[in-house]
Motif scaffolding. Structure first.
Motif, PDB file in Angstrom:
ATOM      1  N   LEU A  78     103.481 146.249 164.190  1.00 22.23           N
ATOM      2  CA  LEU A  78     102.638 146.072 165.360  1.00 22.23           C
ATOM      3  C   LEU A  78     102.077 144.656 165.396  1.00 22.23           C
ATOM      4  O   LEU A  78     101.740 144.092 164.355  1.00 22.23           O
ATOM      5  N   ASP A  79     101.954 144.092 166.599  1.00 20.42           N
ATOM      6  CA  ASP A  79     101.327 142.788 166.721  1.00 20.42           C
ATOM      7  C   ASP A  79      99.808 142.961 166.790  1.00 20.42           C
ATOM      8  O   ASP A  79      99.282 144.071 166.676  1.00 20.42           O
ATOM      9  N   ALA A  80      99.090 141.860 166.989  1.00 20.51           N
ATOM     10  CA  ALA A  80      97.624 141.902 166.955  1.00 20.51           C
ATOM     11  C   ALA A  80      97.058 142.798 168.048  1.00 20.51           C
ATOM     12  O   ALA A  80      96.096 143.555 167.819  1.00 20.51           O
ATOM     13  N   ASP A  81      97.638 142.753 169.253  1.00 19.34           N
ATOM     14  CA  ASP A  81      97.132 143.575 170.354  1.00 19.34           C
ATOM     15  C   ASP A  81      97.319 145.057 170.063  1.00 19.34           C
ATOM     16  O   ASP A  81      96.413 145.868 170.269  1.00 19.34           O
ATOM     17  N   ALA A  82      98.511 145.428 169.599  1.00 16.47           N
ATOM     18  CA  ALA A  82      98.788 146.833 169.312  1.00 16.47           C
ATOM     19  C   ALA A  82      97.957 147.323 168.129  1.00 16.47           C
ATOM     20  O   ALA A  82      97.515 148.478 168.110  1.00 16.47           O
ATOM     21  N   THR A  83      97.725 146.451 167.137  1.00 17.27           N
ATOM     22  CA  THR A  83      96.900 146.836 165.994  1.00 17.27           C
ATOM     23  C   THR A  83      95.460 147.088 166.429  1.00 17.27           C
ATOM     24  O   THR A  83      94.835 148.067 166.008  1.00 17.27           O
ATOM     25  N   ALA A  84      94.928 146.225 167.286  1.00 21.56           N
ATOM     26  CA  ALA A  84      93.571 146.427 167.792  1.00 21.56           C
ATOM     27  C   ALA A  84      93.472 147.732 168.569  1.00 21.56           C
ATOM     28  O   ALA A  84      92.477 148.467 168.467  1.00 21.56           O
ATOM     29  N   TYR A  85      94.501 148.029 169.344  1.00 25.09           N
ATOM     30  CA  TYR A  85      94.517 149.290 170.105  1.00 25.09           C
ATOM     31  C   TYR A  85      94.539 150.474 169.149  1.00 25.09           C
ATOM     32  O   TYR A  85      93.811 151.458 169.331  1.00 25.09           O
ATOM     33  N   LEU A  86      95.381 150.408 168.105  1.00 21.39           N
ATOM     34  CA  LEU A  86      95.477 151.482 167.125  1.00 21.39           C
ATOM     35  C   LEU A  86      94.133 151.724 166.449  1.00 21.39           C
ATOM     36  O   LEU A  86      93.685 152.872 166.317  1.00 21.39           O
ATOM     37  N   ILE A  87      93.474 150.662 166.025  1.00 23.37           N
ATOM     38  CA  ILE A  87      92.172 150.811 165.376  1.00 23.37           C
ATOM     39  C   ILE A  87      91.157 151.404 166.347  1.00 23.37           C
ATOM     40  O   ILE A  87      90.341 152.263 165.979  1.00 23.37           O
ATOM     41  N   SER A  90      90.970 155.223 166.619  1.00 21.69           N
ATOM     42  CA  SER A  90      90.384 155.990 165.520  1.00 21.69           C
ATOM     43  C   SER A  90      88.868 155.863 165.450  1.00 21.69           C
ATOM     44  O   SER A  90      88.236 156.521 164.636  1.00 21.69           O
ATOM     45  N   GLN A  91      88.289 155.000 166.298  1.00 22.99           N
ATOM     46  CA  GLN A  91      86.851 154.789 166.229  1.00 22.99           C
ATOM     47  C   GLN A  91      86.119 155.767 167.139  1.00 22.99           C
ATOM     48  O   GLN A  91      86.560 156.028 168.259  1.00 22.99           O
ATOM     49  N   PRO A  92      85.005 156.319 166.689  1.00 27.00           N
ATOM     50  CA  PRO A  92      84.224 157.216 167.554  1.00 27.00           C
ATOM     51  C   PRO A  92      83.809 156.500 168.824  1.00 27.00           C
ATOM     52  O   PRO A  92      83.421 155.334 168.792  1.00 27.00           O
ATOM     53  N   SER A  93      83.926 157.185 169.949  1.00 23.67           N
ATOM     54  CA  SER A  93      83.572 156.586 171.233  1.00 23.67           C
ATOM     55  C   SER A  93      82.060 156.440 171.353  1.00 23.67           C
ATOM     56  O   SER A  93      81.302 157.331 170.990  1.00 23.67           O
ATOM     57  N   GLY A 175      99.883 146.206 179.559  1.00 20.14           N
ATOM     58  CA  GLY A 175      98.573 145.590 179.743  1.00 20.14           C
ATOM     59  C   GLY A 175      97.484 146.614 179.945  1.00 20.14           C
ATOM     60  O   GLY A 175      96.355 146.446 179.468  1.00 20.14           O
ATOM     61  N   LEU A 176      97.799 147.697 180.642  1.00 20.49           N
ATOM     62  CA  LEU A 176      96.831 148.775 180.838  1.00 20.49           C
ATOM     63  C   LEU A 176      96.459 149.394 179.495  1.00 20.49           C
ATOM     64  O   LEU A 176      95.292 149.702 179.241  1.00 20.49           O
ATOM     65  N   ARG A 177      97.454 149.589 178.628  1.00 20.12           N
ATOM     66  CA  ARG A 177      97.180 150.104 177.280  1.00 20.12           C
ATOM     67  C   ARG A 177      96.214 149.180 176.544  1.00 20.12           C
ATOM     68  O   ARG A 177      95.258 149.637 175.903  1.00 20.12           O
ATOM     69  N   ALA A 178      96.484 147.883 176.607  1.00 19.45           N
ATOM     70  CA  ALA A 178      95.626 146.931 175.906  1.00 19.45           C
ATOM     71  C   ALA A 178      94.209 146.961 176.456  1.00 19.45           C
ATOM     72  O   ALA A 178      93.230 146.915 175.702  1.00 19.45           O
ATOM     73  N   ALA A 180      92.748 149.408 177.680  1.00 24.00           N
ATOM     74  CA  ALA A 180      92.121 150.684 177.335  1.00 24.00           C
ATOM     75  C   ALA A 180      91.466 150.660 175.961  1.00 24.00           C
ATOM     76  O   ALA A 180      90.742 151.587 175.601  1.00 24.00           O
ATOM     77  N   THR A 181      91.703 149.601 175.181  1.00 29.16           N
ATOM     78  CA  THR A 181      91.095 149.498 173.852  1.00 29.16           C
ATOM     79  C   THR A 181      89.578 149.571 173.975  1.00 29.16           C
ATOM     80  O   THR A 181      88.957 148.740 174.623  1.00 29.16           O
TER      81      THR A 181
END
Length: 272
Positions: A78-87, A90-93, A175-178, A180-181
């Motif tokens: 995963l690149d930096a954008d996808a990694t940030a999205y993945l993290i 997992s974080q509580p909203s 871009g929409l996925r990104a 949504a982070t």
């Protein structure tokens, strides 16, 4: 459509796209029953137990440590954008309302009016909320009140307007996925994704890929019914102090045929 197991869906989608050869495993002997990597292979490469990884994909553990997620991101390439999205998954909203606004600063409204190129302001979910005269002259779908993603998939005219329609919509969905982070529980996102998933097979397939790419300017290949082909820069500028508002400006390289065609479009818009 999205399921309630966003983290597991993301991991599964990316695991299935990584080949054993890409991570130095080789295909081994026998027939592989799954596309991409097996769960136990991902677990081994990330340094976690296969049972723990299975719990992550099945949604039985939704809050792994950042260290575990970093290891998985490395395995899944995963690149930096996808990694940030993945993290972020997992974080509580947080339900705390950010001290930001969707109101357009007055200075940006002045800037819109002064632009001779098509310019507009959109929200993080691609709703156009302001535009200068040239934007709807370029396309009716660049008018206030239009959701650009909904138009891209549901308005047949967009497939003609964008000469590179497949690449353009893939870029928009990633871009929409990104965007949504940190905002994955926003009901506006759920409504948009739900509607497009029901109405567009192309959107459904792209959304299921879980691609993440930070929204940024791109070179747009367009076809206008009155002035013909246009090769335009489409730059996106984040508006500071707002809740995800973006200023989009379409402009041509000076001295090109596209620049002359864009000037002609401006003359037509002025006379109209």
């Amino acid at each position: 459509m999205e399921t309630s197991n966003a983290l597991g869906d993301f991991l599964r989608a990316h695991r299935e796209r990584i080949t054993p050869e890409e991570v130095g495993l080789g295909r081994g002997v026998g027939v592989r029953r799954v596309p991409g990597l097996r769960r136990e292979e991902v677990a081994m490469l990330a340094g976690i137990s296969a049972d723990y990884y299975l719990r992550l994909e099945q949604g039985r553990d939704r809050h792994p440590s950042v260290q575990v997620l970093d290891a998985l991101a490395r395995v899944l390439r995963l690149d930096a954008d996808a990694t940030a999205y993945l993290i972020g998954l997992s974080q509580p909203s947080s339900r705390t309302v950010a001290a930001r606004t969707t109101a357009i600063p007055e200075s940006i409204r002045h800037l819109l009016d002064e632009q001779t190129s098509p310019a507009l302001v959109q929200t993080r979910w691609l709703d156009v909320i302001a535009a200068n005269r040239m934007a709807p002259a370029l396309s009716p779908n660049l008018s206030p009140g239009v959701n650009r993603l909904r138009a891209a998939f549901l308005d047949p005219a967009e497939r003609t307007f964008h000469r590179d329609w497949p690449e353009a919509v893939a870029h928009a969905v990633a871009g929409l996925r990104a965007d949504a982070t940190g905002h994955g529980d926003d009901p506006r996102l759920a409504t948009l994704v739900g509607e497009l998933s029901l109405k567009s097979e192309e959107f459904r397939q792209l959304w299921a890929r879980h691609d993440v790419r930070r929204p940024e300017g791109r070179f747009s290949l367009l076809r206008h019914p009155e002035v013909g082909d246009l090769d335009l820069y489409a730059d996106k500028l984040t508006i500071g102090g707002t809740d995800g508002l973006v200023l989009n400006i379409y402009h041509a390289e000076p001295g090109t045929e596209s620049a002359r065609s864009l000037a002609l479009l401006g003359s037509l818009a002025a006379s109209a």
